[in-house]
Write a protein that holds these residues in place. Structure first.
Motif, PDB file in Angstrom:
ATOM      1  N   UNK B  15      -0.827  66.511  15.935  1.00  0.00           N
ATOM      2  CA  UNK B  15       0.136  65.476  15.555  1.00  0.00           C
ATOM      3  C   UNK B  15       1.512  65.774  16.128  1.00  0.00           C
ATOM      4  N   UNK B  16       1.902  67.051  15.994  1.00  0.00           N
ATOM      5  CA  UNK B  16       3.226  67.463  16.462  1.00  0.00           C
ATOM      6  C   UNK B  16       3.386  67.190  17.962  1.00  0.00           C
ATOM      7  N   UNK B  17       2.361  67.644  18.742  1.00  0.00           N
ATOM      8  CA  UNK B  17       2.451  67.454  20.197  1.00  0.00           C
ATOM      9  C   UNK B  17       2.354  65.992  20.574  1.00  0.00           C
ATOM     10  N   UNK B  18       1.529  65.259  19.784  1.00  0.00           N
ATOM     11  CA  UNK B  18       1.431  63.830  20.028  1.00  0.00           C
ATOM     12  C   UNK B  18       2.781  63.159  19.855  1.00  0.00           C
ATOM     13  N   UNK B  19       3.468  63.537  18.810  1.00  0.00           N
ATOM     14  CA  UNK B  19       4.803  62.966  18.566  1.00  0.00           C
ATOM     15  C   UNK B  19       5.768  63.350  19.672  1.00  0.00           C
ATOM     16  N   UNK B  20       5.675  64.649  20.073  1.00  0.00           N
ATOM     17  CA  UNK B  20       6.554  65.138  21.141  1.00  0.00           C
ATOM     18  C   UNK B  20       6.331  64.345  22.432  1.00  0.00           C
ATOM     19  N   UNK B  21       5.064  64.177  22.769  1.00  0.00           N
ATOM     20  CA  UNK B  21       4.732  63.445  24.002  1.00  0.00           C
ATOM     21  C   UNK B  21       5.211  62.008  23.906  1.00  0.00           C
ATOM     22  N   UNK B  22       4.976  61.427  22.720  1.00  0.00           N
ATOM     23  CA  UNK B  22       5.402  60.049  22.523  1.00  0.00           C
ATOM     24  C   UNK B  22       6.907  59.912  22.679  1.00  0.00           C
ATOM     25  N   UNK B  23       7.628  60.886  22.127  1.00  0.00           N
ATOM     26  CA  UNK B  23       9.086  60.853  22.234  1.00  0.00           C
ATOM     27  C   UNK B  23       9.512  61.008  23.689  1.00  0.00           C
ATOM     28  N   UNK B  24       8.841  61.979  24.374  1.00  0.00           N
ATOM     29  CA  UNK B  24       9.202  62.255  25.776  1.00  0.00           C
ATOM     30  C   UNK B  24       8.973  61.024  26.641  1.00  0.00           C
ATOM     31  N   UNK B  25       7.877  60.307  26.372  1.00  0.00           N
ATOM     32  CA  UNK B  25       7.596  59.149  27.228  1.00  0.00           C
ATOM     33  C   UNK B  25       8.640  58.061  27.033  1.00  0.00           C
ATOM     34  N   UNK B  26       9.231  58.008  25.858  1.00  0.00           N
ATOM     35  CA  UNK B  26      10.299  57.024  25.643  1.00  0.00           C
ATOM     36  C   UNK B  26      11.618  57.542  26.202  1.00  0.00           C
ATOM     37  N   UNK B  27      11.880  58.842  25.894  1.00  0.00           N
ATOM     38  CA  UNK B  27      13.165  59.433  26.269  1.00  0.00           C
ATOM     39  C   UNK B  27      13.322  59.551  27.787  1.00  0.00           C
ATOM     40  N   UNK B  28      12.254  59.965  28.457  1.00  0.00           N
ATOM     41  CA  UNK B  28      12.349  60.210  29.902  1.00  0.00           C
ATOM     42  C   UNK B  28      11.672  59.119  30.716  1.00  0.00           C
ATOM     43  N   UNK B  29      11.642  57.930  30.195  1.00  0.00           N
ATOM     44  CA  UNK B  29      10.992  56.823  30.901  1.00  0.00           C
ATOM     45  C   UNK B  29      11.737  56.527  32.211  1.00  0.00           C
ATOM     46  N   UNK B  30      10.970  56.379  33.294  1.00  0.00           N
ATOM     47  CA  UNK B  30      11.582  56.054  34.582  1.00  0.00           C
ATOM     48  C   UNK B  30      11.413  54.565  34.823  1.00  0.00           C
ATOM     49  N   UNK B  31      12.547  53.911  35.056  1.00  0.00           N
ATOM     50  CA  UNK B  31      12.508  52.481  35.336  1.00  0.00           C
ATOM     51  C   UNK B  31      11.962  52.288  36.746  1.00  0.00           C
ATOM     52  N   UNK B  33       8.930  51.891  39.806  1.00  0.00           N
ATOM     53  CA  UNK B  33       7.892  52.800  40.252  1.00  0.00           C
ATOM     54  C   UNK B  33       8.473  53.713  41.334  1.00  0.00           C
ATOM     55  N   UNK B  34       8.552  55.022  41.093  1.00  0.00           N
ATOM     56  CA  UNK B  34       9.150  55.896  42.100  1.00  0.00           C
ATOM     57  C   UNK B  34       8.412  55.870  43.436  1.00  0.00           C
ATOM     58  N   UNK B  35       7.095  55.634  43.394  1.00  0.00           N
ATOM     59  CA  UNK B  35       6.347  55.580  44.656  1.00  0.00           C
ATOM     60  C   UNK B  35       6.811  54.386  45.483  1.00  0.00           C
ATOM     61  N   UNK B  36       7.062  53.264  44.806  1.00  0.00           N
ATOM     62  CA  UNK B  36       7.538  52.067  45.515  1.00  0.00           C
ATOM     63  C   UNK B  36       8.851  52.387  46.241  1.00  0.00           C
ATOM     64  N   UNK B  37       9.743  53.081  45.557  1.00  0.00           N
ATOM     65  CA  UNK B  37      11.024  53.426  46.187  1.00  0.00           C
ATOM     66  C   UNK B  37      10.820  54.328  47.389  1.00  0.00           C
ATOM     67  N   UNK B  38       9.903  55.283  47.235  1.00  0.00           N
ATOM     68  CA  UNK B  38       9.652  56.186  48.360  1.00  0.00           C
ATOM     69  C   UNK B  38       9.095  55.424  49.561  1.00  0.00           C
ATOM     70  N   UNK B  39       8.205  54.471  49.280  1.00  0.00           N
ATOM     71  CA  UNK B  39       7.645  53.657  50.374  1.00  0.00           C
ATOM     72  C   UNK B  39       8.749  52.805  50.979  1.00  0.00           C
ATOM     73  N   UNK B  40       9.579  52.243  50.123  1.00  0.00           N
ATOM     74  CA  UNK B  40      10.646  51.354  50.581  1.00  0.00           C
ATOM     75  C   UNK B  40      11.624  52.086  51.500  1.00  0.00           C
ATOM     76  N   UNK B  41      11.852  53.360  51.235  1.00  0.00           N
ATOM     77  CA  UNK B  41      12.767  54.137  52.079  1.00  0.00           C
ATOM     78  C   UNK B  41      12.195  54.300  53.481  1.00  0.00           C
ATOM     79  N   UNK B  42      10.870  54.415  53.570  1.00  0.00           N
ATOM     80  CA  UNK B  42      10.247  54.585  54.893  1.00  0.00           C
ATOM     81  C   UNK B  42      10.292  53.280  55.695  1.00  0.00           C
ATOM     82  N   UNK B  43      10.139  52.139  55.006  1.00  0.00           N
ATOM     83  CA  UNK B  43      10.138  50.856  55.715  1.00  0.00           C
ATOM     84  C   UNK B  43      11.519  50.573  56.317  1.00  0.00           C
TER      85      UNK B  43
END
Lengths: 502, 198
Positions: B15-31, B33-43
């Motif tokens: 439960x504890x780790x589940x909560x931690x992970x859940x919090x992390x996914x909200x706290x460190x959410x990346x707006x 898609x980083x892969x899209x940006x990486x592809x876009x830089x190459x184009x």
């Protein structure tokens, strides 16, 4: 006796200096046409401030920096090097390895060589350093050793305690610094003291000369003693590339300049002896940089010598003056190690032309057939920057530019020691130049792409915004019209009701 | 008893780790898609639409979703294709599958005497690099033109030309060194260089 240090690597080269260092410096003839490129230095090109048909005088400014302010961008003005009429402002062939054209101002000389008004600044010592620096910036002075960096940008008093005047002249064939030091040591020392003043009074001032120029050394030493200037004249060993800025600093002070930083970061500034004389002329005589000393040498020349050449003079005029031999096969600008070959001699002498080597067949060694790299490491031993030339070669050949960068290609000064030492005769420097050019070009493309992306994103945003605005406008209009309809209906109903009631 | 403690402890940890992970996914959410940006830089960001997508970013998104091949960008050429293959760990593919070829860097030029001021090209330009107003002459801001050719087709009077950007001293590049490989090569090269120059 001051203790000297040693830089890593370097090579001993045959000097070929006795070809041209016997005769005194002579004045070059005034050509019929002077071709002055708008870009003769490292940095941004200048903008013409004259028009076709205008009469100009010797020393008059004809092209100025961006917004007439030389401190904003890396740039410095261009002056007319003789009196005459501007006949064209158009692209002409310029001395560049590409052989391409670039914008130039062409002056038809009148032979009078009349000076523009010259205002010397003899009492510079009483004035703040910035006054003399502005003078130097206005005079269009660049580093005359060959790199061509605008000098006023290297004259900022930012904690500089050592000024080094570079008279090492390590490139084979070139003798213009040697002759200048022999003939005008007083002007070099005077220029050095002006530079010192502009730098805010550097504690030490060293003039460094390679030990193969004994006469230049004694001339400078004598003058320094006579004038009782606080200048140290120091002989340094003749090892190529001693004249490299960072190499010379290391030998004289034992200090190394950090990667990607300028010598000013450790309180040192290096200027060439010719630059010192140009500074003297600018401040003490009010003369802009309109001429420079050029070594014209090689076995394709009858009388190899040094000439004071007006900037913009076509090379063939100078070669003609020194006596052209038949069957010339190669023309090199800027020394046999670091210079580059030019396709023809119909190009002007510019601020960075320190020498012309005109060669016939017998002087050109047939380049040996390049063999595979055997990874012997001779290049790494010769490299004065402690780079790994064999790795740079390997990755440049494979077009792996990321790796080339990781091995610090941009610290390479292209001195050519590695290629000289290579037992497989691989033209290493060509590979480095290629890799550097590709990296710079891809960075330029990337910048352009970033701009395009920004603009495209903004356009998408703008279209969306316009659509939204249109939609709200439409809605409002509709709401208003709906409202008015309803009231009209109501009014009509009431009217008819009233009628009916009566 | 000990089983219950074990289950309780592990469950508690889960439960504890589940909560931690859940919090992390909200706290460190990346707006985005980083892969899209990486592809876009190459184009190359020409926004030319030759890949069939409106703009580089949409093509980048399609690649990231694995809906599209990586060899559809003619302005990027082989360099971009190889970089994409490297980034996404996909098989490199030859570029000219649909008869497309690598395009040179071009610049649009409007013949200003023929231009009627219809603004069609302004609307077509994906980077707003054309300046003008209705019934006024238009012109291209060359610093901002990507050479996508999208303005050429809409022009009703055919006054837009694509020109190759000429080589200049500041954009010139040292070429890849060509070294002779055999003694015969060497001889012919030497003979060539021995032609009188001046």
């Amino acid at each position: 006796m001051i203790e000297l240090w040693q830089f890593h690597g370097g090579i001993k080269l045959e000097g070929h200096k006795s070809l041209s260092n016997k005769n005194p410096i002579v004045q070059a003839n005034i050509p019929q046409f002077l071709v002055l490129p708008l870009l003769q230095h490292i940095g941004d090109p200048t903008k013409p401030i004259v028009e076709v048909g205008e009469k100009v005088l010797k020393g008059q400014m004809i092209a100025h920096c961006h917004e007439h302010d030389c401190s904003k961008r890396i740039s410095t003005p261009v002056h007319a090097s003789s009196s005459g009429t501007i006949v064209a402002i158009e692209p002409r062939a310029v001395p560049h390895p590409s052989g391409l054209r670039a914008p130039c101002i062409v002056i038809e000389t009148d032979g009078q060589d009349t000076w523009f008004e010259r205002v010397p600044l003899t009492d510079y010592m009483e004035l703040p350093p910035s006054v003399a620096r502005t003078y130097i910036a206005q005079a269009g002075i660049v580093g005359l050793g060959g790199a061509g960096f605008p000098s006023h940008l290297k004259l900022k008093p930012e904690g500089i305690d050592t000024l080094i005047i570079n008279g090492a002249e390590c490139e084979p064939y070139i003798t213009c610094d040697d002759r200048l030091m022999r003939e005008e040591p007083d002007k070099i020392i005077a220029g050095a003291s002006i530079i010192r003043h502009v730098l805010g009074g550097a504690k030490r001032c060293i003039i460094a000369i390679e030990d193969n120029k004994a006469e230049a050394y004694s001339a400078l030493l004598e003058t320094a003693q006579q004038q009782q200037e606080q200048v140290e004249i120091i002989q340094v060993p003749t090892i190529y590339p001693m004249g490299g800025e960072k190499q010379l600093i290391h030998v004289l002070t034992g200090q190394e300049v950090e990667r990607g930083k300028l010598p000013a970061s450790i309180g040192i500034v290096v200027h060439n002896v010719k630059t010192a004389r140009a500074v003297y002329r600018a401040v003490q005589q009010g003369q802009a940089l309109i001429s420079r000393i050029v070594t014209v040498t090689g076995n394709g020349i009858k009388n190899p010598q040094n000439l004071e050449v007006r900037l913009g003079t076509p090379m063939h005029v100078v070669i003609e003056q020194c006596g052209r031999k038949s069957g010339i096969k190669r023309l090199i600008m800027g020394g046999s190690m670091m210079g580059f070959a030019l396709p023809n001699d119909d190009m002007p002498i510019v601020k960075t032309t320190n020498s012309l080597i005109v060669s016939r067949n017998d002087e050109i060694e047939t380049p040996s057939l390049p063999m595979p790299c055997i990874r012997c490491g001779a290049c790494a031993n010769a490299c004065p920057i402690h780079l790994l030339p064999q790795q740079l070669y390997w990755y440049a050949k494979a077009k792996d530019f990321k790796k080339v960068r990781d091995y610090h290609i941009f610290d390479c000064i292209e001195c050519g020691c590695c290629a000289y030492e290579c037992p497989s005769h691989i033209p290493l420097v060509s590979y480095y130049r290629y890799a550097k050019a590709e990296i710079i070009a891809s960075e330029r493309d990337r910048k352009k792409a970033d701009l395009a992306r920004q603009r495209h994103e903004f356009r998408t945003f703008r279209l969306k915004r316009e659509k939204a605005e249109k939609a709200t406008r439409h809605k409002q209009k509709k709401a208003v019209s709906d409202n008015s309809k309803e009231t009209a209906i109501k009014a009509a109903l009431e009217k008819s009701k009233a009628k009916y009631d009566t | 008893m000990i089983e219950i403690i074990a289950i309780g402890a592990l469950g508690g940890l889960a439960c504890l780790f589940g909560l931690l992970l859940g919090y992390a996914s909200v706290r460190f959410k990346i707006e985005g898609d980083p892969v899209v940006d990486q592809i876009d830089v190459i184009l190359p960001q020409q926004q030319c639409g030759k890949c069939g997508y409106p703009g580089c970013i949409t093509y980048a998104e399609a690649i990231a979703k694995k809906e599209e091949e990586i060899n559809l960008c003619p302005p990027g050429g082989e360099v971009a294709m190889l970089a994409l293959a490297d980034l996404l760990d996909r098989e490199p593919k030859p570029l000219n599958v649909n008869g497309m070829e690598e395009t040179l860097s071009l610049l649009a030029i409007i013949d200003e005497s023929t231009c009627i001021g219809c603004t069609l090209c302004i609307q077509a330009c994906p980077v707003d690099a054309i300046l003008g107003a209705p019934k006024q002459m238009h012109t291209v801001i060359d610093r901002e033109c990507t050479g996508c050719e999208l303005c050429v087709a809409p022009c009703p009077v055919n006054c837009i030309k694509m020109v190759e950007i000429p080589q200049a001293v500041d954009t010139w590049k040292w070429p890849y060194p060509i070294v002779p490989l055999t003694p015969e090569d060497q001889e012919s090269k030497t003979e060539e260089s021995m032609e009188p120059l001046l």
